[in-house]
Design an enzyme around this catalytic site. Structure first.
Site, mmCIF file in Angstrom:
data_model
loop_
_atom_site.group_PDB
_atom_site.id
_atom_site.type_symbol
_atom_site.label_atom_id
_atom_site.label_comp_id
_atom_site.label_asym_id
_atom_site.label_seq_id
_atom_site.Cartn_x
_atom_site.Cartn_y
_atom_site.Cartn_z
ATOM 1 N N ASN A 55 14.500 32.424 -3.289
ATOM 2 C CA ASN A 55 14.002 31.526 -2.243
ATOM 3 C C ASN A 55 14.155 32.137 -0.857
ATOM 4 O OD1 ASN A 55 12.951 28.840 -3.196
ATOM 5 N ND2 ASN A 55 14.822 28.977 -4.424
ATOM 6 N N ARG A 132 28.231 26.853 -2.831
ATOM 7 C CA ARG A 132 29.515 26.382 -2.319
ATOM 8 C C ARG A 132 29.317 25.026 -1.662
ATOM 9 N NH1 ARG A 132 33.093 28.606 -4.864
ATOM 10 N NH2 ARG A 132 34.600 27.929 -3.298
ATOM 11 N N HIS A 150 17.368 21.683 -3.844
ATOM 12 C CA HIS A 150 18.032 21.294 -5.099
ATOM 13 C C HIS A 150 16.989 21.181 -6.208
ATOM 14 C CE1 HIS A 150 21.154 19.573 -7.608
ATOM 15 N NE2 HIS A 150 20.301 18.633 -7.972
#
Length: 230
Positions: A55, A132, A150
């Site tokens: 991405n 993270r 997501h």
């Protein structure tokens, strides 16, 4: 996307593999938003990545193809083995390793991230596969200027292993979401989503590959939308 009155789909590269099922994007970016986006100064992006960096490279390609009015100031990665670092070197983009194992707390890591982002004069933080959990230290430093991608249609399947969650639940449609980052994981306001059908014989790998095609489409659009008041 090169021009505000162009159709974004006409400009963004699409997959040619006939086995990839197209996704449904929502919302479309209005022409007025594109006009504002390209009229302003390039956005100064800082990308956070932990893995392959696909991405990250998709955003860099969108910039190079004048589909996003931005420049990537730095790519920060936390995993020394992350392939994102190799992509950054090939693309000529500055990369900084901040190994999370070398910090006593999440807050200490986030403060080090802030220090690097400020060093590179970053204004928008793009979490592109950042594995993270961030703390209020980072969120407060860049209020409403941290975006995350997501691999599900939030609010369904937040957290880890979202693709596996979708298959286990038996849903017929899943996808990906770009949202603002908040303290609770994957809970921030949604900016853009792409829906992807779940096929009868899908595995986590095959479904994730099709979701990833849509991730590469929506992330540059969502950055433009969020930064242009869309």
């Amino acid at each position: 996307m090169q021009h505000p009155d162009s159709s974004p789909d006409s400009a963004m590269p699409e997959a040619t593999d006939s086995t990839i099922t197209p996704g449904f994007l929502s919302p479309e970016v209005p022409p007025a938003v594109w006009q504002r986006h390209f009229a302003g100064a390039p956005l100064r992006l800082g990308v956070l990545a932990s893995g392959s960096g696909s991405n990250f490279e998709a955003i860099a390609q969108a910039i190079a193809q004048r589909q996003l009015n931005a420049q990537i100031q730095v790519m920060i990665y936390n995993n020394p083995q992350a392939k994102a670092a190799q992509r950054a070197e090939r693309l000529g983009i500055a990369a900084e390793l901040l190994n999370h194992r070398h910090f006593p707390s999440r807050e200490a890591l986030d403060q080090a991230i802030i220090d690097q982002l400020k060093r590179y004069d970053v204004e928008w933080v793009i979490m592109a596969g950042w594995m993270r959990v961030v703390t209020d230290v980072l969120i407060t430093a860049f209020p409403d200027r941290i975006l995350n991608l997501h691999p599900s249609l939030l609010p369904s399947f937040p957290g880890a292993r979202a693709v596996e969650q979708a298959i286990a639940a038996g849903v017929k449609v899943t996808g990906c979401t770009v949202h603002y980052v908040r303290l609770e994981v994957d809970s921030g306001p949604i900016i853009m989503q792409a829906a992807v059908p779940v096929l009868p014989n899908d595995t986590p790998d095959t479904l994730h590959q099709r979701i990833q095609v849509q991730e590469h489409r929506i992330f540059p659009r969502a950055i433009a939308l969020a930064s242009s008041g869309g």
